[in-house]
Motif scaffolding. Structure first.
Motif, mmCIF file in Angstrom:
data_model
loop_
_atom_site.group_PDB
_atom_site.id
_atom_site.type_symbol
_atom_site.label_atom_id
_atom_site.label_comp_id
_atom_site.label_asym_id
_atom_site.label_seq_id
_atom_site.Cartn_x
_atom_site.Cartn_y
_atom_site.Cartn_z
ATOM 1 N N VAL A 1 31.442 -33.112 44.420
ATOM 2 C CA VAL A 1 31.086 -34.160 43.448
ATOM 3 C C VAL A 1 30.363 -33.535 42.254
ATOM 4 C CG1 VAL A 1 29.632 -36.206 43.070
ATOM 5 C CG2 VAL A 1 31.012 -36.031 45.154
ATOM 6 N N ILE A 2 29.395 -32.664 42.539
ATOM 7 C CA ILE A 2 28.616 -32.021 41.462
ATOM 8 C C ILE A 2 29.558 -31.223 40.549
ATOM 9 C CG2 ILE A 2 26.925 -30.170 41.016
ATOM 10 C CD1 ILE A 2 25.520 -31.105 43.670
ATOM 11 N N ALA A 3 30.474 -30.457 41.154
ATOM 12 C CA ALA A 3 31.346 -29.558 40.379
ATOM 13 C C ALA A 3 32.343 -30.313 39.500
ATOM 14 C CB ALA A 3 32.095 -28.633 41.329
ATOM 15 N N THR A 4 32.733 -31.508 39.923
ATOM 16 C CA THR A 4 33.796 -32.228 39.207
ATOM 17 C C THR A 4 33.256 -33.333 38.298
ATOM 18 O OG1 THR A 4 34.025 -33.706 41.113
ATOM 19 C CG2 THR A 4 35.545 -31.841 41.013
ATOM 20 N N ALA A 5 31.932 -33.585 38.353
ATOM 21 C CA ALA A 5 31.349 -34.766 37.697
ATOM 22 C C ALA A 5 31.652 -34.852 36.203
ATOM 23 C CB ALA A 5 29.840 -34.799 37.925
ATOM 24 N N SER A 6 31.724 -33.697 35.524
ATOM 25 C CA SER A 6 31.856 -33.752 34.065
ATOM 26 C C SER A 6 33.297 -33.945 33.599
ATOM 27 C CB SER A 6 31.289 -32.467 33.449
ATOM 28 O OG SER A 6 32.064 -31.375 33.895
ATOM 29 N N ASN A 7 34.258 -33.937 34.506
ATOM 30 C CA ASN A 7 35.667 -34.081 34.092
ATOM 31 C C ASN A 7 36.150 -35.504 34.381
ATOM 32 O OD1 ASN A 7 38.496 -34.045 33.872
ATOM 33 N ND2 ASN A 7 38.550 -31.845 34.262
ATOM 34 N N PRO A 8 36.450 -36.275 33.334
ATOM 35 C CA PRO A 8 36.842 -37.675 33.555
ATOM 36 C C PRO A 8 38.147 -37.837 34.341
ATOM 37 C CG PRO A 8 37.049 -37.075 31.231
ATOM 38 C CD PRO A 8 36.406 -35.913 31.915
ATOM 39 N N ARG A 9 38.948 -36.771 34.438
ATOM 40 C CA ARG A 9 40.221 -36.876 35.185
ATOM 41 C C ARG A 9 40.115 -36.359 36.618
ATOM 42 N NH1 ARG A 9 45.566 -36.209 32.003
ATOM 43 N NH2 ARG A 9 44.860 -36.163 29.873
ATOM 44 N N PHE A 10 38.920 -35.915 36.999
ATOM 45 C CA PHE A 10 38.701 -35.443 38.375
ATOM 46 C C PHE A 10 37.860 -36.476 39.126
ATOM 47 C CE2 PHE A 10 38.738 -30.529 37.413
ATOM 48 C CZ PHE A 10 40.082 -30.598 37.117
ATOM 49 N N SER A 11 38.223 -36.741 40.375
ATOM 50 C CA SER A 11 37.344 -37.541 41.233
ATOM 51 C C SER A 11 37.423 -36.982 42.652
ATOM 52 C CB SER A 11 37.720 -39.020 41.179
ATOM 53 O OG SER A 11 39.074 -39.165 41.483
ATOM 54 N N VAL A 12 36.559 -37.501 43.533
ATOM 55 C CA VAL A 12 36.439 -36.941 44.883
ATOM 56 C C VAL A 12 36.570 -38.064 45.906
ATOM 57 C CG1 VAL A 12 35.033 -35.488 46.405
ATOM 58 C CG2 VAL A 12 34.780 -35.273 43.931
ATOM 59 N N SER A 13 37.315 -37.788 46.954
ATOM 60 C CA SER A 13 37.503 -38.791 48.011
ATOM 61 C C SER A 13 36.743 -38.386 49.273
ATOM 62 C CB SER A 13 38.998 -38.901 48.338
ATOM 63 O OG SER A 13 39.174 -39.589 49.551
ATOM 64 N N ARG A 14 36.182 -39.391 49.950
ATOM 65 C CA ARG A 14 35.521 -39.160 51.244
ATOM 66 C C ARG A 14 36.494 -39.379 52.395
ATOM 67 N NH1 ARG A 14 29.914 -39.350 51.516
ATOM 68 N NH2 ARG A 14 30.232 -39.669 53.742
ATOM 69 N N MET A 15 37.759 -39.658 52.108
ATOM 70 C CA MET A 15 38.648 -40.152 53.170
ATOM 71 C C MET A 15 38.750 -39.202 54.367
ATOM 72 S SD MET A 15 42.365 -40.040 51.285
ATOM 73 C CE MET A 15 43.133 -40.938 52.586
ATOM 74 N N GLU A 16 38.797 -37.877 54.122
ATOM 75 C CA GLU A 16 38.938 -36.964 55.272
ATOM 76 C C GLU A 16 37.611 -36.775 55.994
ATOM 77 O OE1 GLU A 16 41.002 -33.310 54.350
ATOM 78 O OE2 GLU A 16 42.909 -34.360 54.145
ATOM 79 N N ILE A 17 36.497 -36.749 55.230
ATOM 80 C CA ILE A 17 35.225 -36.525 55.932
ATOM 81 C C ILE A 17 34.789 -37.768 56.698
ATOM 82 C CG2 ILE A 17 34.508 -34.687 54.347
ATOM 83 C CD1 ILE A 17 32.435 -36.517 53.240
ATOM 84 N N ASP A 18 35.272 -38.943 56.303
ATOM 85 C CA ASP A 18 34.911 -40.175 57.022
ATOM 86 C C ASP A 18 35.881 -40.495 58.162
ATOM 87 O OD1 ASP A 18 32.723 -40.556 55.452
ATOM 88 O OD2 ASP A 18 33.655 -42.048 54.128
ATOM 89 N N ARG A 19 37.027 -39.784 58.205
ATOM 90 C CA ARG A 19 38.023 -40.088 59.240
ATOM 91 C C ARG A 19 37.645 -39.388 60.546
ATOM 92 N NH1 ARG A 19 43.148 -38.979 56.479
ATOM 93 N NH2 ARG A 19 43.326 -36.983 57.484
ATOM 94 N N GLU A 20 37.774 -40.110 61.640
ATOM 95 C CA GLU A 20 37.459 -39.541 62.958
ATOM 96 C C GLU A 20 38.501 -38.487 63.333
ATOM 97 O OE1 GLU A 20 34.923 -40.508 65.261
ATOM 98 O OE2 GLU A 20 34.105 -41.476 63.472
ATOM 99 N N GLY A 21 38.087 -37.518 64.120
ATOM 100 C CA GLY A 21 39.028 -36.550 64.692
ATOM 101 C C GLY A 21 39.416 -35.439 63.730
ATOM 102 N N ALA A 22 40.357 -34.593 64.168
ATOM 103 C CA ALA A 22 40.789 -33.449 63.367
ATOM 104 C C ALA A 22 41.515 -33.935 62.109
ATOM 105 C CB ALA A 22 41.714 -32.566 64.195
ATOM 106 N N THR A 23 41.439 -33.088 61.072
ATOM 107 C CA THR A 23 42.026 -33.457 59.778
ATOM 108 C C THR A 23 43.442 -32.908 59.659
ATOM 109 O OG1 THR A 23 39.857 -33.376 58.731
ATOM 110 C CG2 THR A 23 41.758 -33.178 57.276
ATOM 111 N N TYR A 24 44.375 -33.778 59.408
ATOM 112 C CA TYR A 24 45.756 -33.358 59.141
ATOM 113 C C TYR A 24 46.169 -33.904 57.782
ATOM 114 C CZ TYR A 24 45.824 -32.164 64.051
ATOM 115 O OH TYR A 24 45.520 -31.609 65.257
ATOM 116 N N THR A 25 46.729 -33.011 56.948
ATOM 117 C CA THR A 25 47.102 -33.401 55.587
ATOM 118 C C THR A 25 48.152 -34.514 55.590
ATOM 119 O OG1 THR A 25 46.561 -31.200 54.808
ATOM 120 C CG2 THR A 25 48.046 -32.482 53.428
ATOM 121 N N ALA A 26 49.072 -34.478 56.558
ATOM 122 C CA ALA A 26 50.120 -35.507 56.582
ATOM 123 C C ALA A 26 49.488 -36.906 56.718
ATOM 124 C CB ALA A 26 51.086 -35.247 57.734
#
Ligand code: NAP
Length: 198
Positions: free
Chosen positions: A62-87
């Motif tokens: 979040v800190i690294a991307t804050a100044s770029n209006p076209r960049f944002s950050v999602s919590r979806m993988e860190i909030d999802r239970e279990g192992a992370t799979y890109t699919a």
């Protein structure tokens, strides 16, 4: 015209200028509308490695991307239970954005190869285009041998700034060497404040 959304997947432990330049290059080269950074929740293939807390990696992103209006950050993988799979991530994003949005998954070339080997490639190719970012000098023959013939849905992008690596940054902190010009100042301050990588 539909929207073109970049999805920047990574552990980001920590995020550095190589990642930011990669996202900006993809934004311009592929005419993306925006790039969503998705820090990995529980990288299942790193079970035996020490990975910083998801919340720290998320906040640095979040800190690294804050100044770029076209960049944002999602919590979806860190909030999802279990192992992370890109699919799973791409499927959720597809449901949220609808068919009018084209997804472009951007990550390191080795990570892209792993994703495509783990699931049936045709299933994931239906969800997104894949942008495999490499450091200059990366042996593309290795990539082509592993994914023959180079699928039209994969774009290989050479990014000189990817000479910077998270592994090197962690070692530098442990050795007391400088981080200036490798990570944004805010990320450097966060690493110091939270005493990461000591
Ligand atoms: P990794 O194996 O730690 O990294 C492989 C290489 O790619 C490293 O050189 C790394 O450099 C670079 N890299 C990683 N993310 C990058 C990015 N966004 N842009 C440019 N270079 C990048 O990879 P990882 O971080 O664990 O995984 C990357 C992404 O692929 C994550 O979203 C992860 O969830 C996904 N992934 C999914 C599966 C699966 O679903 N089966 C399998 C593997 C990976 P740095 O260390 O400097 O970042």
């Amino acid at each position: 015209m539909g929207k073109r959304l970049g999805v920047m997947g990574g552990t980001f432990d920590p995020i550095h200028y190589g990642h930011l330049v990669t996202a900006e290059e993809a934004l311009v080269q592929l005419r993306l509308d925006e790039v969503l950074f998705v820090p990995t929740g529980r990288p299942w293939m790193k079970e035996h490695e020490v990975v910083s807390a998801a919340e720290d990696r998320y906040l640095m992103t979040v800190i690294a991307t804050a100044s770029n209006p076209r960049f944002s950050v999602s919590r979806m993988e860190i909030d999802r239970e279990g192992a992370t799979y890109t699919a799973d991530t791409l499927r959720s994003l597809r449901e949220q954005t609808g068919a009018g949005t084209e997804l472009f998954f951007i990550s390191g070339a080795d990570a892209i190869l792993e994703i495509l080997h783990w699931r049936e490639p045709e299933e994931v190719f239906e969800l997104a285009h894949f942008i495999a970012a490499t450091r200059p000098g990366y042996d593309l023959a290795h990539f082509e041998a592993a994914a023959p013939p180079l699928h039209p849905e994969i774009t290989v992008m050479q990014v000189p700034a990817l000479a910077i690596s998270s592994t090197d940054i962690r070692r530098r902190v442990a050795d007391g060497r400088p981080l200036r010009y490798l990570v944004p100042e805010g990320v450097k301050s966060y690493i110091e404040k939270r005493e990461l990588y000591r």
